[in-house]
Design a protein around this motif. Structure first.
Motif, PDB file in Angstrom:
ATOM      1  N   GLY A 124       0.662  -1.111  -0.025  1.00 15.56           N
ATOM      2  CA  GLY A 124      -0.035   0.034  -0.044  1.00 15.56           C
ATOM      3  C   GLY A 124       0.839   1.236  -0.170  1.00 15.56           C
ATOM      4  N   ALA A 125       0.328   2.353  -0.465  1.00 16.29           N
ATOM      5  CA  ALA A 125       0.902   3.772  -0.775  1.00 16.29           C
ATOM      6  C   ALA A 125       0.014   4.725  -0.444  1.00 16.29           C
ATOM      7  N   GLY A 126      -0.785   4.503   0.361  1.00 16.56           N
ATOM      8  CA  GLY A 126      -2.082   5.551   0.923  1.00 16.56           C
ATOM      9  C   GLY A 126      -1.525   6.571   2.029  1.00 16.56           C
ATOM     10  N   GLY A 127      -2.649   7.217   2.558  1.00 18.33           N
ATOM     11  CA  GLY A 127      -2.246   7.857   3.593  1.00 18.33           C
ATOM     12  C   GLY A 127      -1.722   7.222   5.124  1.00 18.33           C
ATOM     13  N   ALA A 128      -2.173   6.247   5.110  1.00 17.98           N
ATOM     14  CA  ALA A 128      -1.667   5.421   6.366  1.00 17.98           C
ATOM     15  C   ALA A 128      -0.062   4.894   6.440  1.00 17.98           C
ATOM     16  N   ALA A 129       0.069   4.451   4.954  1.00 12.58           N
ATOM     17  CA  ALA A 129       1.222   3.935   4.441  1.00 12.58           C
ATOM     18  C   ALA A 129       2.352   4.874   4.554  1.00 12.58           C
ATOM     19  N   ARG A 130       1.955   6.087   4.192  1.00 10.57           N
ATOM     20  CA  ARG A 130       2.813   7.381   4.219  1.00 10.57           C
ATOM     21  C   ARG A 130       3.252   7.819   5.594  1.00 10.57           C
ATOM     22  N   ASN A 148       2.489  -1.718  -4.098  1.00  8.45           N
ATOM     23  CA  ASN A 148       1.088  -1.021  -4.496  1.00  8.45           C
ATOM     24  C   ASN A 148       0.490  -1.252  -6.073  1.00  8.45           C
ATOM     25  N   ARG A 149      -0.959  -1.199  -5.824  1.00  6.90           N
ATOM     26  CA  ARG A 149      -1.577  -1.386  -7.328  1.00  6.90           C
ATOM     27  C   ARG A 149      -1.304  -0.275  -8.255  1.00  6.90           C
ATOM     28  N   SER A 150      -1.394   1.130  -7.688  1.00  7.58           N
ATOM     29  CA  SER A 150      -0.947   2.140  -8.718  1.00  7.58           C
ATOM     30  C   SER A 150       0.486   2.531  -8.344  1.00  7.58           C
ATOM     31  N   SER A 171       5.156  -3.892  -8.206  1.00  9.52           N
ATOM     32  CA  SER A 171       3.990  -4.300  -8.198  1.00  9.52           C
ATOM     33  C   SER A 171       3.325  -5.263  -7.501  1.00  9.52           C
ATOM     34  N   PHE A 172       2.044  -5.683  -7.613  1.00 10.81           N
ATOM     35  CA  PHE A 172       1.752  -6.849  -6.731  1.00 10.81           C
ATOM     36  C   PHE A 172       1.972  -7.971  -7.431  1.00 10.81           C
ATOM     37  N   ALA A 173       2.301  -7.870  -8.756  1.00 11.27           N
ATOM     38  CA  ALA A 173       2.681  -9.302  -9.232  1.00 11.27           C
ATOM     39  C   ALA A 173       4.008  -9.684  -8.881  1.00 11.27           C
ATOM     40  N   THR A 189      -2.941  -1.656   3.107  1.00  8.62           N
ATOM     41  CA  THR A 189      -4.049  -1.611   2.224  1.00  8.62           C
ATOM     42  C   THR A 189      -5.256  -1.918   2.972  1.00  8.62           C
ATOM     43  N   SER A 190      -6.361  -1.609   2.227  1.00 10.54           N
ATOM     44  CA  SER A 190      -7.704  -1.942   3.091  1.00 10.54           C
ATOM     45  C   SER A 190      -8.300  -3.539   2.362  1.00 10.54           C
ATOM     46  N   ILE A 191      -7.393  -4.225   1.906  1.00  8.80           N
ATOM     47  CA  ILE A 191      -7.526  -5.462   1.602  1.00  8.80           C
ATOM     48  C   ILE A 191      -7.729  -6.408   2.920  1.00  8.80           C
ATOM     49  N   GLY A 192      -9.020  -7.147   3.085  1.00  7.90           N
ATOM     50  CA  GLY A 192      -9.132  -7.817   4.201  1.00  7.90           C
ATOM     51  C   GLY A 192      -9.811  -7.157   5.337  1.00  7.90           C
ATOM     52  N   MET A 193     -10.473  -5.859   4.980  1.00  9.53           N
ATOM     53  CA  MET A 193     -11.089  -5.162   6.044  1.00  9.53           C
ATOM     54  C   MET A 193     -12.591  -5.706   5.820  1.00  9.53           C
ATOM     55  N   TYR A 194     -13.226  -5.568   7.066  1.00  5.48           N
ATOM     56  CA  TYR A 194     -14.844  -5.738   6.959  1.00  5.48           C
ATOM     57  C   TYR A 194     -15.384  -5.057   5.973  1.00  5.48           C
ATOM     58  N   ILE A 217      -5.321  -3.039   9.648  1.00  3.45           N
ATOM     59  CA  ILE A 217      -6.633  -3.091   9.848  1.00  3.45           C
ATOM     60  C   ILE A 217      -6.805  -3.611  11.235  1.00  3.45           C
ATOM     61  N   TYR A 218      -7.802  -3.322  11.981  1.00  9.15           N
ATOM     62  CA  TYR A 218      -8.233  -3.776  13.188  1.00  9.15           C
ATOM     63  C   TYR A 218      -9.765  -4.320  13.321  1.00  9.15           C
ATOM     64  N   ASN A 219     -10.438  -4.171  12.069  1.00  5.47           N
ATOM     65  CA  ASN A 219     -11.711  -4.721  11.893  1.00  5.47           C
ATOM     66  C   ASN A 219     -11.774  -5.507  10.695  1.00  5.47           C
ATOM     67  N   SER A 238      -1.702  -6.827  15.067  1.00  7.12           N
ATOM     68  CA  SER A 238      -2.725  -6.291  14.359  1.00  7.12           C
ATOM     69  C   SER A 238      -3.034  -4.908  14.420  1.00  7.12           C
ATOM     70  N   GLY A 239      -3.698  -4.079  13.745  1.00  6.01           N
ATOM     71  CA  GLY A 239      -3.928  -2.560  13.809  1.00  6.01           C
ATOM     72  C   GLY A 239      -4.337  -2.198  15.126  1.00  6.01           C
ATOM     73  N   LEU A 240      -4.901  -3.116  15.897  1.00  8.41           N
ATOM     74  CA  LEU A 240      -5.746  -2.414  17.167  1.00  8.41           C
ATOM     75  C   LEU A 240      -4.789  -1.443  17.980  1.00  8.41           C
TER      76      LEU A 240
HETATM   77  P1  NAP Z   1      -6.200   5.082   1.318  1.00 13.40           P
HETATM   78  O1  NAP Z   1      -5.163   6.294   1.609  1.00 13.40           O
HETATM   79  O2  NAP Z   1      -7.223   5.146   0.702  1.00 13.40           O
HETATM   80  O3  NAP Z   1      -5.105   3.989   0.850  1.00 13.40           O
HETATM   81  C1  NAP Z   1      -5.564   2.591   0.391  1.00 13.40           C
HETATM   82  C2  NAP Z   1      -4.422   1.794   0.196  1.00 13.40           C
HETATM   83  O4  NAP Z   1      -4.867   0.463  -0.196  1.00 13.40           O
HETATM   84  C3  NAP Z   1      -3.910   2.290  -1.285  1.00 13.40           C
HETATM   85  O5  NAP Z   1      -2.542   1.862  -1.421  1.00 13.40           O
HETATM   86  C4  NAP Z   1      -4.785   1.305  -2.263  1.00 13.40           C
HETATM   87  O6  NAP Z   1      -4.042   1.158  -3.525  1.00 13.40           O
HETATM   88  C5  NAP Z   1      -4.712   0.244  -1.588  1.00 13.40           C
HETATM   89  N1  NAP Z   1      -5.912  -0.521  -1.928  1.00 13.40           N
HETATM   90  C6  NAP Z   1      -7.419  -0.173  -1.742  1.00 13.40           C
HETATM   91  N2  NAP Z   1      -7.975  -1.379  -2.541  1.00 13.40           N
HETATM   92  C7  NAP Z   1      -7.229  -2.105  -2.925  1.00 13.40           C
HETATM   93  C8  NAP Z   1      -7.588  -3.194  -3.793  1.00 13.40           C
HETATM   94  N3  NAP Z   1      -8.684  -3.704  -3.991  1.00 13.40           N
HETATM   95  N4  NAP Z   1      -6.234  -3.972  -4.469  1.00 13.40           N
HETATM   96  C9  NAP Z   1      -5.020  -3.338  -4.171  1.00 13.40           C
HETATM   97  N5  NAP Z   1      -4.814  -2.314  -3.333  1.00 13.40           N
HETATM   98  C10 NAP Z   1      -5.856  -1.799  -2.853  1.00 13.40           C
HETATM   99  O7  NAP Z   1      -6.543   4.605   2.847  1.00 13.40           O
HETATM  100  P2  NAP Z   1      -5.483   4.569   4.257  1.00 13.40           P
HETATM  101  O8  NAP Z   1      -6.093   5.885   4.973  1.00 13.40           O
HETATM  102  O9  NAP Z   1      -4.113   4.772   3.931  1.00 13.40           O
HETATM  103  O10 NAP Z   1      -5.869   3.424   5.054  1.00 13.40           O
HETATM  104  C11 NAP Z   1      -5.572   2.081   4.636  1.00 13.40           C
HETATM  105  C12 NAP Z   1      -5.828   0.927   5.589  1.00 13.40           C
HETATM  106  O11 NAP Z   1      -5.284   1.385   6.915  1.00 13.40           O
HETATM  107  C13 NAP Z   1      -7.545   0.731   6.003  1.00 13.40           C
HETATM  108  O12 NAP Z   1      -7.788  -0.434   6.092  1.00 13.40           O
HETATM  109  C14 NAP Z   1      -7.421   1.567   7.367  1.00 13.40           C
HETATM  110  O13 NAP Z   1      -8.515   1.129   7.984  1.00 13.40           O
HETATM  111  C15 NAP Z   1      -6.305   1.334   7.831  1.00 13.40           C
HETATM  112  N6  NAP Z   1      -5.730   2.248   8.794  1.00 13.40           N
HETATM  113  C16 NAP Z   1      -5.564   1.759  10.262  1.00 13.40           C
HETATM  114  C17 NAP Z   1      -5.350   2.742  11.386  1.00 13.40           C
HETATM  115  C18 NAP Z   1      -5.143   2.224  12.665  1.00 13.40           C
HETATM  116  O14 NAP Z   1      -5.119   3.100  13.479  1.00 13.40           O
HETATM  117  N7  NAP Z   1      -4.923   0.976  12.841  1.00 13.40           N
HETATM  118  C19 NAP Z   1      -5.011   4.003  10.844  1.00 13.40           C
HETATM  119  C20 NAP Z   1      -5.194   4.396   9.483  1.00 13.40           C
HETATM  120  C21 NAP Z   1      -5.609   3.453   8.748  1.00 13.40           C
HETATM  121  P3  NAP Z   1      -4.177   2.484  -4.805  1.00 13.40           P
HETATM  122  O15 NAP Z   1      -2.959   3.367  -4.303  1.00 13.40           O
HETATM  123  O16 NAP Z   1      -3.506   1.702  -5.826  1.00 13.40           O
HETATM  124  O17 NAP Z   1      -5.394   2.844  -4.896  1.00 13.40           O
END
Ligand code: NAP
Length: 277
Positions: A124-130, A148-150, A171-173, A189-194, A217-219, A238-240
């Motif tokens: 993953g490379a979204g907000g939480a990854a950063r 990451n997918r993108s 890449s995921f491959a 990533t959010s893969i595996g989340m409820y 993920i914690y749910n 776990s993410g809890l």
């Molecule tokens: P985000 O910015 O939307 O990033 C989502 C990431 O997941 C991106 O890298 C996205 O890839 C990837 N992704 C989503 N669906 C996908 C799929 N079907 N196949 C492949 N990649 C997929 O979200 P975020 O804020 O970073 O949150 C990500 C996860 O972290 C969530 O599950 C959230 O619940 C968890 N989180 C937990 C805590 C905690 O306190 N434990 C705090 C923050 C977040 P692309 O870039 O290719 O779209």
């Protein structure tokens, strides 16, 4: 008074977690969630000062958009490019990011690993990854591989992390290749989340007993990825703990006191088991 600014916020467990913590320590604080639209962020931030609030948490989708309205940004939050906690110091609004430090604090508490020995694969490379990756670089991990997918988003994150340590993009491959000699695998990533609880971001054949497997993920509390790691005898995290500790660090910034993390964990677990998120 402290608040939570986001949209939606109705299902957030932060209010019950913080209010329980304030009550436990008998502090005269209250935590309330506010649904803030994109065009109301400036007014919401100004309300902290106008109402004499001690601060706020900021959640999706406003963690980046609040920044221009703050007076100071903590250096780590600046590197992450997002703020999840605002502190009002006598009218000066300071932005912090406790997501990455909360994650690292929980990882170290629960696994006891030495971060300087870790080659990390980050899914993953979204907000939480950063937030997690910036903090891991700061804490001296050996290398980070971003899957990451993108690929464009992964490259942007790699650039933001700088050249202090090797950062590679896959890449995921190519995930198996990235993971094969990594020591720590983190799913951001959010893969595996409820409700998609049977999905996994990578195939179980990528896992090894000597790999530390961590999921933000914690749910559910135990994702399919963590269940597979557990089955093969790998250390799993776990993410809890991240959720509790990002809150605990915000609590400490607002109150100047250590947070009652056991009590916070207990109340959050109770709500998760009743179906909250
Ligand atoms: P985000 O910015 O939307 O990033 C989502 C990431 O997941 C991106 O890298 C996205 O890839 C990837 N992704 C989503 N669906 C996908 C799929 N079907 N196949 C492949 N990649 C997929 O979200 P975020 O804020 O970073 O949150 C990500 C996860 O972290 C969530 O599950 C959230 O619940 C968890 N989180 C937990 C805590 C905690 O306190 N434990 C705090 C923050 C977040 P692309 O870039 O290719 O779209």
């Amino acid at each position: 008074m402290v608040g939570l600014f986001g949209r939606p916020v109705g299902h957030s467990l932060s209010p019950v977690m913080h209010n329980t913590a304030f009550e436990q320590k008998q502090l005269p604080f209250a935590y309330a969630a506010f649904e803030v639209n994109d065009d109301q962020i400036k007014e919401a931030v100004e309300a902290i000062r106008a109402l004499g609030m001690r601060g706020a948490n900021v959640t999706i989708p406003h963690k980046v958009a609040v920044i221009p309205y703050l007076d100071k940004i903590d250096p780590l939050a600046e590197r992450i490019g997002a703020v999840n906690t605002i502190v009002n110091e006598d009218g000066t609004l300071i932005g912090y990011n406790t997501d990455g430090t909360g994650y690292v604090r929980s990882l170290l508490e629960e696994t006891g690993i030495d971060l300087t020995e870790q080659t990390v694969t980050l899914l993953g490379a979204g907000g939480a990854a950063r937030a997690v990756a910036c903090t891991l670089v700061e804490r001296g991990v050996k290398e980070i591989r971003i899957v990451n997918r993108s690929l464009e988003r992964a490259e942007l994150l790699a650039m933001a992390l700088g050249s202090q340590i090797p950062i590679r993009v896959y890449s995921f491959a190519q995930a198996e290749l990235a993971i094969q000699d990594s020591t720590l695998l983190i799913n951001t990533t959010s893969i595996g989340m409820y409700p998609h609880i049977h999905e996994m971001p990578v195939d179980r054949k990528c896992l090894r007993p000597d790999l530390i497997v961590s999921d933000l993920i914690y749910n559910p509390l135990e994702t399919q990825l963590l269940q597979c790691a557990k089955e093969i005898g790998a250390t799993h995290h776990s993410g809890l703990g991240m959720f509790i500790n990002q809150g605990a660090l915000a609590y400490e910034l607002w109150t100047g006191e250590a947070a009652p993390t056991d009590k916070m964990r207990e109340i959050v677990l109770q709500h998760l088991q009743q179906g909250g998120n």
